[in-house]
Structure formats: structure tokens, C-alpha cells
Design a protein around this motif. Structure first.
Motif, PDB file in Angstrom:
ATOM      1  N   ASN A  93      30.796  -2.307  19.173  1.00  0.00           N
ATOM      2  CA  ASN A  93      29.964  -3.194  19.989  1.00  0.00           C
ATOM      3  C   ASN A  93      29.258  -2.369  21.066  1.00  0.00           C
ATOM      4  O   ASN A  93      29.904  -1.755  21.921  1.00  0.00           O
ATOM      5  CB  ASN A  93      30.873  -4.257  20.622  1.00  0.00           C
ATOM      6  CG  ASN A  93      30.099  -5.332  21.366  1.00  0.00           C
ATOM      7  OD1 ASN A  93      28.957  -5.137  21.755  1.00  0.00           O
ATOM      8  ND2 ASN A  93      30.742  -6.466  21.581  1.00  0.00           N
ATOM      9  N   ASP A  97      29.358  -5.836  27.196  1.00  0.00           N
ATOM     10  CA  ASP A  97      30.522  -6.693  27.433  1.00  0.00           C
ATOM     11  C   ASP A  97      31.675  -5.839  27.943  1.00  0.00           C
ATOM     12  O   ASP A  97      31.998  -4.809  27.345  1.00  0.00           O
ATOM     13  CB  ASP A  97      30.932  -7.395  26.138  1.00  0.00           C
ATOM     14  CG  ASP A  97      32.148  -8.278  26.332  1.00  0.00           C
ATOM     15  OD1 ASP A  97      32.021  -9.315  27.004  1.00  0.00           O
ATOM     16  OD2 ASP A  97      33.228  -7.911  25.823  1.00  0.00           O
ATOM     17  N   GLN A  99      34.913  -6.239  27.971  1.00  0.00           N
ATOM     18  CA  GLN A  99      36.162  -6.219  27.219  1.00  0.00           C
ATOM     19  C   GLN A  99      36.010  -5.588  25.843  1.00  0.00           C
ATOM     20  O   GLN A  99      36.871  -4.817  25.405  1.00  0.00           O
ATOM     21  CB  GLN A  99      36.696  -7.658  27.055  1.00  0.00           C
ATOM     22  CG  GLN A  99      36.957  -8.383  28.364  1.00  0.00           C
ATOM     23  CD  GLN A  99      37.982  -7.667  29.233  1.00  0.00           C
ATOM     24  OE1 GLN A  99      38.939  -7.071  28.721  1.00  0.00           O
ATOM     25  NE2 GLN A  99      37.788  -7.721  30.540  1.00  0.00           N
ATOM     26  N   THR A 100      34.935  -5.897  25.143  1.00  0.00           N
ATOM     27  CA  THR A 100      34.792  -5.445  23.753  1.00  0.00           C
ATOM     28  C   THR A 100      33.620  -4.487  23.546  1.00  0.00           C
ATOM     29  O   THR A 100      33.458  -3.962  22.448  1.00  0.00           O
ATOM     30  CB  THR A 100      34.613  -6.654  22.817  1.00  0.00           C
ATOM     31  OG1 THR A 100      33.386  -7.330  23.156  1.00  0.00           O
ATOM     32  CG2 THR A 100      35.772  -7.626  22.958  1.00  0.00           C
ATOM     33  N   PRO A 154      25.339  -9.244  27.109  1.00  0.00           N
ATOM     34  CA  PRO A 154      26.698  -8.914  26.673  1.00  0.00           C
ATOM     35  C   PRO A 154      27.212  -9.917  25.643  1.00  0.00           C
ATOM     36  O   PRO A 154      26.979 -11.119  25.764  1.00  0.00           O
ATOM     37  CB  PRO A 154      27.509  -8.974  27.971  1.00  0.00           C
ATOM     38  CG  PRO A 154      26.714  -9.833  28.893  1.00  0.00           C
ATOM     39  CD  PRO A 154      25.273  -9.643  28.525  1.00  0.00           C
ATOM     40  N   ALA A 156      30.792 -10.877  23.553  1.00  0.00           N
ATOM     41  CA  ALA A 156      32.226 -10.639  23.383  1.00  0.00           C
ATOM     42  C   ALA A 156      32.554 -10.689  21.896  1.00  0.00           C
ATOM     43  O   ALA A 156      32.676 -11.766  21.304  1.00  0.00           O
ATOM     44  CB  ALA A 156      33.029 -11.682  24.148  1.00  0.00           C
ATOM     45  N   GLN A 157      32.662  -9.535  21.284  1.00  0.00           N
ATOM     46  CA  GLN A 157      32.960  -9.465  19.846  1.00  0.00           C
ATOM     47  C   GLN A 157      33.773  -8.208  19.588  1.00  0.00           C
ATOM     48  O   GLN A 157      33.229  -7.104  19.562  1.00  0.00           O
ATOM     49  CB  GLN A 157      31.668  -9.452  19.025  1.00  0.00           C
ATOM     50  CG  GLN A 157      31.912  -9.352  17.516  1.00  0.00           C
ATOM     51  CD  GLN A 157      30.665  -9.617  16.706  1.00  0.00           C
ATOM     52  OE1 GLN A 157      30.197 -10.753  16.632  1.00  0.00           O
ATOM     53  NE2 GLN A 157      30.097  -8.570  16.102  1.00  0.00           N
ATOM     54  N   PRO A 158      35.082  -8.341  19.395  1.00  0.00           N
ATOM     55  CA  PRO A 158      35.928  -7.166  19.156  1.00  0.00           C
ATOM     56  C   PRO A 158      35.541  -6.462  17.865  1.00  0.00           C
ATOM     57  O   PRO A 158      35.061  -7.079  16.915  1.00  0.00           O
ATOM     58  CB  PRO A 158      37.342  -7.753  19.056  1.00  0.00           C
ATOM     59  CG  PRO A 158      37.254  -9.117  19.655  1.00  0.00           C
ATOM     60  CD  PRO A 158      35.859  -9.588  19.409  1.00  0.00           C
TER      61      PRO A 158
END
Length: 441
Positions: A93, A97, A99-100, A154, A156-158
Motif C-alpha cells: 500500500n 495511511d 496503519q497499512t 489514504p 486503509a488496506q493491509p
């Protein structure tokens, strides 16, 4: 009675050697992380609109979107599966974002990923990401791309877990592979060449990562150097990327520069058309580059082709000896499926404004290629050029994967390769079957 001491010493020597080798691999891949960090190259300071625009342009040149966007998914959010001979790799990614994606990265982290193929924190990246080529990219351009990525929304997509066979995807295996095959290749200006030539070399060897397709790969998946353009069969996708230094395969040495630029920009020229993976590169990347950059790439590629070592002289090709049954069958298939577009004598058809609608097959380099893989691929799955501003409505060829069997395809391709002055080897049903089987059909 034999003493055990020599064998004990041999075992100790082997263990010591393995230990030293392991330490060398670790140091080779992570040694700089335990040394005092050198001051990072000076950045440009506050991000400017010009830097962001430069980053957008460079990301297009590098075709980043193609790999880092899943089918139907958010742009640059990763998750696209990239198949390799060792299993599947999923792209990361690139959106900001926290987190991911890259939200917690800084420009130095991004530069390390491009230059060293190493993620934030030190995790080694798989070479499906062509970091041997991205190591060519200058720090200024790396910062510009990172600045542009930070302007994206952003998502959020792991990143899905890779599905590589053990132990290929382990950090230990990657470290050993990198010690064997990876060395960062910062671009070095060739002072004997023009600025235009050097710009072309920088684009071809770095962002364009042309050698990722146009160089052979060994059994462990390693390709040639960043400037190795000697051609090879692309694994998994099963297309042959021609040798860009051989005029017999690409015509780069003898084609006028404007026609090379036209091919890169539109996907079609007076004597060639792009298809398959190269068509996608034109579609998503090359057509968006500036005229100056396309000209620079053409100058560099032509220079490489013109200055390549001369190929060993071969005796004139002798017409392939084919049976009357194969010859008659090939003629019938051609008349039924090909003649209407490609002509009775393989002369092709041009549009009223002089553009190629259906290419000539007589003297066509793609037809005469020693490796017939691409011919079989086009006949099975269709021939469709990229849609570009300079070629908005390309003519295409329908797929015959469900209509023609291996015997039909081998016969008609043999017909193409032995008619109208063409002199190339026969294509056999076994060759067609192997290519069809590699694609799962």
C-alpha cells in the motif's frame, strides 16, 4: 586405529566457515543499520507544487500504479497479486495511511526502500519489486515521488500475506539471494555521451526498468544487470521480450528515431506494433512521458543497438522443409481466418491516413523471430494494441483459443513463416501445446 581429531577439526572448520558466511550475509544486508547513520542528503525543504508534479510524472514513468493497484481496487492501495515461479507476491500500500500504508514513513525510509530494497524497520523486500532498478533513481526524484504519494487519499488496506513456497519468502533466504545477486546501482553519468543519451539511460535503466523484462532470468529468478537488454522469456506470463540490442529482433538500430519515438508514444509505428506486456507499458506509462524524454530513450536504445557487438554471421536461412499436408492445411486456415485482414500475399492493410490497420506479415520481424512464443500468444488470445492519444482506435485481432486447435495454429504459423519470402523454422503442434498449457488453456 584412526584418530577422531582430524575429523573433529574438519567439522569445526566447516562450522566456523558457515558462521563467517552467515555473518557476512547479515552484514551485507543490515550492516549499515548498526553503524552510526550518515547525515541524509539535504532535502529540498518545504514541499512545493513543482516537486509534487515532478513526483506524479516520475510515478507515471515508473508505472507504479500498475503493480500497486489491485483490479477494481483503490489506486495505489496495493494488494495486486504478482505471480512468480515461486508463488504469489502481493504489492504494498503506497497511500499515506498510517496503519497499512506509508503514513509513518519519511523521505529517508522511502529512499532506503528504493535504494536498498528494504522496508522501514529493516525488513527485506522481495525482488518482485525491482529494487535493483529503483536503486538507480536519484535522491531528488525519490523525494519528489514520495511527496506526490503523500498527496494521495489514504486508504486503509493491509497487504495480503505472500504465498511463496518455503523457504523462498523468508528473510534468511532473501538475505542470501540479495548477497548473491543484488548490488545498488546508482546512476553514473557517462561523460563520453551527450546529456540526452544519459537522460535516456537513466530512464531506461531506472524508472523504466526495461531490463526487468528484456533480460534473461536464471533458475533463482535473478535477471541481468540494469543495462542488460539481451532479451528473454518472461516467467509466468510466458511472453518473449526481444533482445533490444539486435536489429534482427527489434529494428532499433535501423529504424528512424521519429518512428521509435512514435512506437513508444502510441504503441504503433510504420513497421511495428506493441502487444501483450509491452502494450500495457505504453498504455499506462510511456504515452504520458514528455517528447523530450521519449526522444532521449529512443536515442539511448538506438545507440545500444547500433553499438552492440556484431552477431556471428549465419548462413542464409533455408526454407523450412514441411510436409505437403502441413502446407495445405496452413494455407486453408490462413484463407479462412487471416486473408481478409492481412492480404493474399501478407501485405497487410493501411488506413487512408497511412496508419497501419493490419500489419504486413511479409518480412515482419515478429513473424520471423526464432522463438515463436509471441506469435502463438497473439493467435490464442488476440492481438490488441494499447489505446493512446496518438492511436485512439487501434485495430485488433480476435482470439482463436477456442476455435483453433494446436494442429491448426502450428500449420498457419508455419505458413506465415515460409511464405512471401519469409524463411523461418516450422512451428510444431508440440510447441503450441506447451505454450497453451503454460497459460492453463
Amino acid at each position: 586405529m584412526l584418530s577422531a581429531k582430524p575429523f573433529r577439526r574438519l567439522g569445526q572448520t566447516i562450522l566456523l566457515s558457515l558462521g563467517v558466511l552467515a555473518l557476512g550475509v547479515v552484514w551485507d544486508n543490515w550492516g549499515d543499520m548498526v553503524l552510526p547513520q550518515k547525515d541524509a542528503p539535504a532535502l529540498s525543504g518545504m514541499t512545493t507544487e513543482a516537486q509534487i508534479e515532478q513526483g506524479r510524472y516520475l510515478a507515471l514513468a515508473g508505472n507504479c500504479m500498475a503493480c500497486h493497484t489491485s483490479l477494481g481496487g483503490p489506486a495505489l492501495a496495493g494488494g495486486r497479486r504478482i505471480d512468480t515461479p515461486f508463488g504469489g507476491v502481493y504489492s504494498s500500500n503506497l497511500t499515506p495511511d498510517p496503519q497499512t500504508g506509508l503514513g509513518r514513513w519519511d523521505a529517508q525510509d522511502f529512499w532506503q526502500a528504493l535504494h536498498l530494497g528494504r522496508s522501514k524497520g529493516g525488513r527485506l523486500l522481495t525482488p518482485a519489486f525491482p529494487y535493483n532498478h529503483t536503486s538507480v533513481i536519484a535522491r531528488e526524484d525519490s523525494d519528489a515521488i514520495f511527496a506526490w504519494l503523500n498527496t494521495q487519499a489514504p486508504v486503509a488496506q493491509p497487504q495480503p500475506a505472500h504465498s511463496l513456497v518455503w523457504p523462498v519468502g523468508t528473510q534468511a533466504a532473501l538475505a542470501v539471494w540479495r548477497s548473491m545477486y543484488f548490488e545498488p546501482s546508482p546512476f553514473v553519468v557517462d561523460k563520453q555521451q551527450s546529456a540526452q543519451w544519459n537522460r535516456g539511460a537513466y530512464l531506461v535503466e531506472g524508472l523504466g526498468h526495461c531490463a526487468a523484462c528484456h533480460s534473461p532470468r536464471n533458475a533463482l529468478g535473478a535477471s541481468g544487470a540494469v543495462n542488460d537488454l539481451s532479451g528473454g522469456l518472461m516467467p509466468v506470463v510466458n511472453w518473449y521480450a526481444p533482445d533490444l540490442t539486435r536489429d534482427a529482433e527489434t529494428g532499433l538500430a535501423s529504424t528512424p528515431l521519429p518512428e521509435i519515438v512514435r512506437l513508444l508514444r502510441t504503441g504503433a509505428s510504420a513497421s511495428a506494433q506493441t502487444n501483450g506486456p509491452m502494450g500495457e507499458v505504453v498504455q499506462h506509462s510511456l504515452q504520458h512521458l514528455s517528447p523530450n524524454d521519449l526522444q532521449a530513450m529512443a536515442v539511448y536504445l538506438q545507440s545500444r543497438a547500433q553499438n552492440a557487438p556484431e552477431q556471428a554471421l549465419q548462413s542464409p536461412r533455408q526454407p523450412a522443409r514441411i510436409s505437403l499436408q502441413v502446407a495445405n492445411h496452413g494455407t486453408k486456415v490462413y484463407e479462412r481466418h487471416c486473408l481478409q485482414c492481412h492480404g493474399e500475399k501478407g501485405e497487410g492493410i493501411n488506413t487512408p491516413d497511412g496508419k497501419v490497420a493490419y500489419p504486413s506479415l511479409a518480412g515482419n520481424r515478429a513473424v520471423l523471430m526464432k522463438d515463436p512464443t509471441n506469435l502463438v500468444q497473439v493467435l490464442l488470445y488476440g492481438g490488441y494494441g494499447p489505446v493512446t492519444k496518438g492511436h485512439p482506435r487501434p485495430f485488433g485481432m480476435p482470439p482463436f483459443v477456442l476455435e483453433l486447435d494446436d494442429r491448426d495454429i502450428s500449420a498457419v504459423l508455419t505458413h506465415l513463416r515460409t511464405q512471401w519470402g519469409n524463411q523461418a523454422s516450422e512451428v510444431t503442434p508440440l510447441q503450441v501445446n506447451r505454450i497453451r498449457a503454460a497459460q492453463g488453456h
